[in-house]
Design a protein around this motif. Sequence first.
Motif, PDB file in Angstrom:
ATOM      1  N   LEU A 211      13.015  10.721  -8.770  1.00  0.00           N
ATOM      2  CA  LEU A 211      12.072   9.336  -8.934  1.00  0.00           C
ATOM      3  C   LEU A 211      10.860   9.978  -9.845  1.00  0.00           C
ATOM      4  O   LEU A 211      10.528   9.446 -10.696  1.00  0.00           O
ATOM      5  CB  LEU A 211      11.655   8.623  -7.661  1.00  0.00           C
ATOM      6  N   ALA A 212      10.366  11.139  -9.602  1.00  0.00           N
ATOM      7  CA  ALA A 212       9.107  11.438 -10.097  1.00  0.00           C
ATOM      8  C   ALA A 212       9.537  11.986 -11.701  1.00  0.00           C
ATOM      9  O   ALA A 212       8.647  12.017 -12.545  1.00  0.00           O
ATOM     10  CB  ALA A 212       8.428  12.672  -9.280  1.00  0.00           C
ATOM     11  N   MET A 213      10.714  12.298 -11.938  1.00  0.00           N
ATOM     12  CA  MET A 213      11.080  12.641 -13.237  1.00  0.00           C
ATOM     13  C   MET A 213      10.980  11.322 -14.125  1.00  0.00           C
ATOM     14  O   MET A 213      11.263  11.501 -15.390  1.00  0.00           O
ATOM     15  CB  MET A 213      12.093  13.395 -13.245  1.00  0.00           C
ATOM     16  N   LEU A 214      11.371  10.140 -13.558  1.00  0.00           N
ATOM     17  CA  LEU A 214      11.699   8.997 -14.629  1.00  0.00           C
ATOM     18  C   LEU A 214      10.078   8.561 -15.043  1.00  0.00           C
ATOM     19  O   LEU A 214       9.037   9.049 -14.634  1.00  0.00           O
ATOM     20  CB  LEU A 214      11.791   7.713 -13.574  1.00  0.00           C
ATOM     21  N   GLU A 215      10.217   7.993 -16.089  1.00  0.00           N
ATOM     22  CA  GLU A 215       8.865   7.029 -16.859  1.00  0.00           C
ATOM     23  C   GLU A 215       8.428   6.372 -15.825  1.00  0.00           C
ATOM     24  O   GLU A 215       9.015   5.759 -15.062  1.00  0.00           O
ATOM     25  CB  GLU A 215       9.552   6.608 -17.961  1.00  0.00           C
ATOM     26  N   ALA A 216       7.091   6.204 -15.905  1.00  0.00           N
ATOM     27  CA  ALA A 216       6.233   5.457 -14.880  1.00  0.00           C
ATOM     28  C   ALA A 216       6.827   4.061 -14.926  1.00  0.00           C
ATOM     29  O   ALA A 216       7.137   3.500 -13.721  1.00  0.00           O
ATOM     30  CB  ALA A 216       4.807   5.537 -15.190  1.00  0.00           C
ATOM     31  N   ARG A 217       7.006   3.469 -16.003  1.00  0.00           N
ATOM     32  CA  ARG A 217       7.667   1.831 -16.067  1.00  0.00           C
ATOM     33  C   ARG A 217       8.793   1.755 -15.487  1.00  0.00           C
ATOM     34  O   ARG A 217       9.058   0.748 -14.748  1.00  0.00           O
ATOM     35  CB  ARG A 217       7.042   1.364 -17.412  1.00  0.00           C
ATOM     36  N   GLN A 218       9.574   2.634 -15.742  1.00  0.00           N
ATOM     37  CA  GLN A 218      11.315   2.788 -15.120  1.00  0.00           C
ATOM     38  C   GLN A 218      10.857   2.934 -13.557  1.00  0.00           C
ATOM     39  O   GLN A 218      11.608   2.096 -12.772  1.00  0.00           O
ATOM     40  CB  GLN A 218      11.989   3.952 -15.571  1.00  0.00           C
ATOM     41  N   ARG A 219      10.003   3.672 -13.090  1.00  0.00           N
ATOM     42  CA  ARG A 219       9.935   3.904 -11.621  1.00  0.00           C
ATOM     43  C   ARG A 219       9.125   2.660 -10.997  1.00  0.00           C
ATOM     44  O   ARG A 219       9.667   2.242 -10.017  1.00  0.00           O
ATOM     45  CB  ARG A 219       9.044   4.991 -11.681  1.00  0.00           C
ATOM     46  N   GLN A 220       8.231   2.170 -11.699  1.00  0.00           N
ATOM     47  CA  GLN A 220       7.787   0.974 -11.256  1.00  0.00           C
ATOM     48  C   GLN A 220       8.598  -0.069 -10.985  1.00  0.00           C
ATOM     49  O   GLN A 220       8.805  -0.978  -9.963  1.00  0.00           O
ATOM     50  CB  GLN A 220       6.413   0.146 -12.264  1.00  0.00           C
ATOM     51  N   ALA A 221       9.582  -0.471 -12.098  1.00  0.00           N
ATOM     52  CA  ALA A 221      10.598  -1.639 -12.242  1.00  0.00           C
ATOM     53  C   ALA A 221      11.480  -1.292 -11.053  1.00  0.00           C
ATOM     54  O   ALA A 221      12.131  -2.051 -10.350  1.00  0.00           O
ATOM     55  CB  ALA A 221      11.263  -1.528 -13.389  1.00  0.00           C
ATOM     56  N   ILE A 222      12.036  -0.175 -10.866  1.00  0.00           N
ATOM     57  CA  ILE A 222      12.978   0.286  -9.841  1.00  0.00           C
ATOM     58  C   ILE A 222      12.248   0.037  -8.330  1.00  0.00           C
ATOM     59  O   ILE A 222      13.074  -0.406  -7.630  1.00  0.00           O
ATOM     60  CB  ILE A 222      13.627   1.655  -9.916  1.00  0.00           C
ATOM     61  N   GLY A 223      11.214   0.394  -8.383  1.00  0.00           N
ATOM     62  CA  GLY A 223      10.519   0.328  -7.033  1.00  0.00           C
ATOM     63  C   GLY A 223      10.230  -1.191  -6.815  1.00  0.00           C
ATOM     64  O   GLY A 223      10.382  -1.542  -5.383  1.00  0.00           O
ATOM     65  N   MET A 224       9.921  -2.010  -7.796  1.00  0.00           N
ATOM     66  CA  MET A 224       9.731  -3.305  -7.475  1.00  0.00           C
ATOM     67  C   MET A 224      11.106  -3.986  -6.922  1.00  0.00           C
ATOM     68  O   MET A 224      11.139  -4.889  -6.038  1.00  0.00           O
ATOM     69  CB  MET A 224       9.237  -3.993  -8.585  1.00  0.00           C
ATOM     70  N   ALA A 225      12.007  -3.622  -7.657  1.00  0.00           N
ATOM     71  CA  ALA A 225      13.298  -4.281  -7.331  1.00  0.00           C
ATOM     72  C   ALA A 225      14.024  -3.653  -5.977  1.00  0.00           C
ATOM     73  O   ALA A 225      14.551  -4.660  -5.190  1.00  0.00           O
ATOM     74  CB  ALA A 225      14.450  -3.613  -8.360  1.00  0.00           C
ATOM     75  N   PHE A 226      13.613  -2.407  -5.516  1.00  0.00           N
ATOM     76  CA  PHE A 226      14.589  -1.864  -4.435  1.00  0.00           C
ATOM     77  C   PHE A 226      13.436  -1.897  -3.096  1.00  0.00           C
ATOM     78  O   PHE A 226      13.911  -2.160  -2.003  1.00  0.00           O
ATOM     79  CB  PHE A 226      14.953  -0.351  -4.763  1.00  0.00           C
TER      80      PHE A 226
ATOM     81  N   MET B 172       0.484  -1.334  -0.025  1.00  0.00           N
ATOM     82  CA  MET B 172       0.165   0.126  -0.082  1.00  0.00           C
ATOM     83  C   MET B 172       0.762   1.394   0.015  1.00  0.00           C
ATOM     84  O   MET B 172       0.466   2.148  -0.697  1.00  0.00           O
ATOM     85  CB  MET B 172      -0.849   0.023   1.351  1.00  0.00           C
ATOM     86  N   SER B 173       1.892   1.223   0.723  1.00  0.00           N
ATOM     87  CA  SER B 173       2.893   2.413   0.798  1.00  0.00           C
ATOM     88  C   SER B 173       3.375   2.671  -0.748  1.00  0.00           C
ATOM     89  O   SER B 173       3.724   3.926  -1.019  1.00  0.00           O
ATOM     90  CB  SER B 173       3.833   2.366   1.700  1.00  0.00           C
ATOM     91  N   THR B 174       3.797   1.639  -1.427  1.00  0.00           N
ATOM     92  CA  THR B 174       4.281   1.567  -2.745  1.00  0.00           C
ATOM     93  C   THR B 174       3.166   2.436  -3.541  1.00  0.00           C
ATOM     94  O   THR B 174       3.326   3.475  -4.290  1.00  0.00           O
ATOM     95  CB  THR B 174       4.775   0.420  -3.496  1.00  0.00           C
ATOM     96  N   ILE B 175       2.089   2.136  -3.553  1.00  0.00           N
ATOM     97  CA  ILE B 175       0.759   2.835  -4.188  1.00  0.00           C
ATOM     98  C   ILE B 175       0.683   4.333  -3.800  1.00  0.00           C
ATOM     99  O   ILE B 175       0.765   5.129  -4.547  1.00  0.00           O
ATOM    100  CB  ILE B 175      -0.505   2.081  -4.012  1.00  0.00           C
ATOM    101  N   VAL B 176       0.932   4.472  -2.497  1.00  0.00           N
ATOM    102  CA  VAL B 176       0.943   5.873  -2.061  1.00  0.00           C
ATOM    103  C   VAL B 176       2.100   6.761  -2.497  1.00  0.00           C
ATOM    104  O   VAL B 176       2.048   7.768  -2.905  1.00  0.00           O
ATOM    105  CB  VAL B 176       0.860   6.031  -0.537  1.00  0.00           C
ATOM    106  N   ARG B 177       3.197   6.164  -2.764  1.00  0.00           N
ATOM    107  CA  ARG B 177       4.425   6.564  -2.963  1.00  0.00           C
ATOM    108  C   ARG B 177       4.253   7.207  -4.690  1.00  0.00           C
ATOM    109  O   ARG B 177       4.474   8.189  -5.031  1.00  0.00           O
ATOM    110  CB  ARG B 177       5.605   5.841  -2.725  1.00  0.00           C
TER     111      ARG B 177
END
Length: 195
Positions: free
Chosen positions: A139-154, A81-86
């Motif tokens: 992070l907000a400047m990244l493309e959404a899919r890049q941000r999602q992939a990085i978020g899932m990894a980290f 849920m915090s990932t969604i909020v972020r």
Amino acid sequence: MPTLHSADPQQLRSWLFASASQDALAFRSLYDATAPKLFGFALRILRKRELAEEALQDSFVTIWHAAGSYQSHLAAPMTWMSTIVRNKALDILRRLDEAVEIDASQFDGEVMQAMQDQDAKPDDALQLSDEARSLARCLAMLEARQRQAIGMAFFHELSHSEVAQQLTLPAGTVKTWIRRGLEKLKTCLAHRERP
């Protein structure tokens, strides 16, 4: 009314799974138990109460609709849920054209510590460090899919192949997105550190 003190991860999982079946009462319990912490998290990133409220509302709409996709073996309920909020908060920053910077390891540590601090109040969230705000902006400047992939990894500590499986993409694509995203973050943070 349930609180985060009384809602253990198993209880949160139970409410999430019930919410996936459109159980409004379970969703209300989930909201009551987690909204204060998630609001504080959004406030840490956005620094304005009205924007944090918007992010929280958008997040819970997403949580309601995506509860069926929650996979307990990948992340604890609060992490998911915090990932969604972020992501919602970063989308708001991008929409407002505000630059965002972040030292990922420090930001993740501060956010997770704040999420686990039972005594923290939403106003305490305003004390977020400059470095964490910088990471959020970058992070907000990244493309959404890049941000999602990085978020899932980290944030979820998934391997590149696990991220690829979750996103149903080739592992090479995911590796490239993560590598390029991290390069962009590094460049963005380096520019913000200059006097």
